[in-house]
Write a protein that holds these residues in place. Structure first.
Motif, short mmCIF file in Angstrom:
data_model
loop_
_atom_site.label_atom_id
_atom_site.label_comp_id
_atom_site.label_asym_id
_atom_site.label_seq_id
_atom_site.Cartn_x
_atom_site.Cartn_y
_atom_site.Cartn_z
N GLN A 45 0.72 -1.33 -0.12
CA GLN A 45 -0.19 0.13 0.10
C GLN A 45 1.00 0.82 0.03
O GLN A 45 1.94 1.45 1.20
CB GLN A 45 -0.83 -0.06 0.76
N LEU A 46 0.70 2.07 -1.31
CA LEU A 46 1.70 3.19 -1.14
C LEU A 46 0.29 4.65 -0.78
O LEU A 46 -0.03 4.63 -1.00
CB LEU A 46 2.05 3.42 -2.58
N ILE A 47 1.37 5.05 0.24
CA ILE A 47 0.41 6.56 0.75
C ILE A 47 1.24 7.69 0.47
O ILE A 47 1.96 7.86 1.50
CB ILE A 47 0.00 6.44 1.92
N TYR A 48 0.67 8.39 -0.21
CA TYR A 48 2.05 10.40 -0.74
C TYR A 48 0.47 11.36 -0.38
O TYR A 48 -0.53 11.26 -0.16
CB TYR A 48 1.46 10.42 -1.51
N THR A 49 1.28 11.55 1.32
CA THR A 49 0.82 12.83 1.96
C THR A 49 1.31 14.23 1.10
O THR A 49 3.13 14.25 1.38
CB THR A 49 0.48 12.78 3.28
N GLU B 190 8.40 4.28 5.61
CA GLU B 190 8.70 6.55 5.86
C GLU B 190 9.73 6.97 5.09
O GLU B 190 10.66 6.82 6.16
CB GLU B 190 7.34 6.61 6.74
N SER B 191 9.10 7.54 4.98
CA SER B 191 10.25 8.35 3.95
C SER B 191 9.86 9.61 5.08
O SER B 191 9.33 9.69 5.63
CB SER B 191 10.08 9.04 2.26
N GLN B 192 11.30 10.92 5.13
CA GLN B 192 11.71 11.58 5.80
C GLN B 192 10.25 12.64 4.93
O GLN B 192 10.63 12.37 3.93
CB GLN B 192 12.85 12.44 6.13
N SER B 193 10.30 13.95 5.89
CA SER B 193 9.56 14.93 5.08
C SER B 193 10.00 15.37 3.43
O SER B 193 11.69 15.37 3.74
CB SER B 193 8.97 15.67 5.88
N PHE B 194 9.76 15.96 2.85
CA PHE B 194 10.54 16.44 1.88
C PHE B 194 9.43 17.71 0.96
O PHE B 194 7.72 17.61 1.57
CB PHE B 194 10.86 15.65 0.68
N ASP B 195 9.59 18.55 -0.42
CA ASP B 195 9.12 19.23 -0.73
C ASP B 195 7.75 19.06 -1.44
O ASP B 195 8.83 18.07 -2.87
CB ASP B 195 9.56 20.51 -1.69
N HIS B 196 6.45 19.48 -1.47
CA HIS B 196 5.76 18.48 -2.23
C HIS B 196 6.07 18.91 -3.37
O HIS B 196 6.48 20.23 -4.43
CB HIS B 196 4.65 18.96 -2.69
N GLY B 197 6.77 18.17 -5.19
CA GLY B 197 7.02 18.58 -6.61
C GLY B 197 8.47 18.01 -6.92
O GLY B 197 8.63 18.67 -7.45
N PHE B 198 9.30 18.15 -5.55
CA PHE B 198 10.77 17.90 -4.76
C PHE B 198 10.42 17.12 -4.65
O PHE B 198 12.19 17.09 -3.13
CB PHE B 198 10.97 19.34 -4.41
N PRO B 199 10.35 15.55 -4.76
CA PRO B 199 11.04 14.28 -4.54
C PRO B 199 12.25 14.42 -3.74
O PRO B 199 13.19 14.63 -5.16
CB PRO B 199 9.85 13.28 -4.17
N PRO B 200 12.73 13.72 -3.04
CA PRO B 200 14.11 12.91 -3.29
C PRO B 200 14.66 12.48 -4.56
O PRO B 200 13.55 11.93 -5.20
CB PRO B 200 14.43 12.09 -2.07
N VAL B 201 15.49 12.05 -5.16
CA VAL B 201 15.83 12.01 -6.48
C VAL B 201 15.65 10.11 -6.58
O VAL B 201 15.22 9.36 -7.39
CB VAL B 201 17.06 12.19 -6.40
N THR C 104 5.89 11.40 -8.79
CA THR C 104 6.14 12.06 -9.33
C THR C 104 4.77 10.54 -10.52
O THR C 104 3.79 11.04 -10.83
CB THR C 104 6.87 12.23 -11.28
N LYS C 105 4.79 9.50 -10.21
CA LYS C 105 3.66 8.51 -11.29
C LYS C 105 2.50 8.75 -10.33
O LYS C 105 1.40 8.75 -10.56
CB LYS C 105 4.71 7.42 -11.34
N ILE C 106 2.72 8.53 -8.40
CA ILE C 106 1.92 8.58 -7.67
C ILE C 106 0.37 10.08 -7.81
O ILE C 106 -0.83 9.66 -7.90
CB ILE C 106 2.17 8.59 -6.55
N ASN C 107 1.34 10.68 -8.32
CA ASN C 107 1.09 12.16 -8.19
C ASN C 107 0.59 12.22 -9.35
O ASN C 107 -0.83 13.23 -9.53
CB ASN C 107 1.97 13.46 -7.96
#
Length: 145
Positions: A29-33, A115-126, A133-136
């Motif tokens: 289950q992938l959860i992007y917030t 769980e990833s650390q927080s990052f900027d929406h639109g600028f995820p870790p490489v 990007t696919k999830i969004n």
């Protein structure tokens, strides 16, 4: 010679099983917030379904993921190192001054949470950029409909 053959076979079989059993998207289950003061988005991917919530008060929207998109997600998911996701660094820090929403990727896989650390929406870790990007893209597709 028998010992060498047995050793080779053991290594070969264990590596082969690892690759196949290690990452099956159907078991995940992938959860992007992404959140800020005036923005909320949550996308949950599970078993060919994308569940999208675009507002804190809005109802969720469920859409079926096409076979082509699902295959692409599988390919991207296999490239994610689940054990390292918690150590990934954000390439930007716009979220610290309200320049971007605070985003996070959580993966529930076979009873474990990654769980990833927080990052900027639109600028995820490489390392997770393509899958994020696919999830969004599912939320963007839903905006167009």
């Amino acid at each position: 010679m028998k010992l060498l053959s047995l050793l080779f076979l053991t290594i070969f079989l264990s590596k082969g099983c690892d690759g196949d059993a290690q990452k099956k998207l159907e078991a995940a289950q992938l959860i992007y917030t992404a959140n800020s003061r005036g923005f909320h988005q949550e996308i949950v991917i599970e078993n060919h379904i994308a569940i999208i919530k675009k507002d804190r008060k809005e109802k969720t929207i469920q859409t079926k993921i096409s076979d082509a998109d699902w295959k692409e997600l599988i390919t991207l998911f296999k490239k994610v190192d689940l054990e390292e996701i918690k150590n990934l660094k954000s390439p930007t820090e716009k979220r610290f001054y309200d320049g971007a929403a605070i985003a996070n990727l959580k993966i529930n896989y076979k009873g474990r949470n990654y769980e990833s650390q927080s990052f900027d929406h639109g600028f995820p870790p490489v390392e997770i950029k393509k899958i994020v990007t696919k999830i969004n893209s599912f939320a963007k597709q839903n905006n167009e409909n």
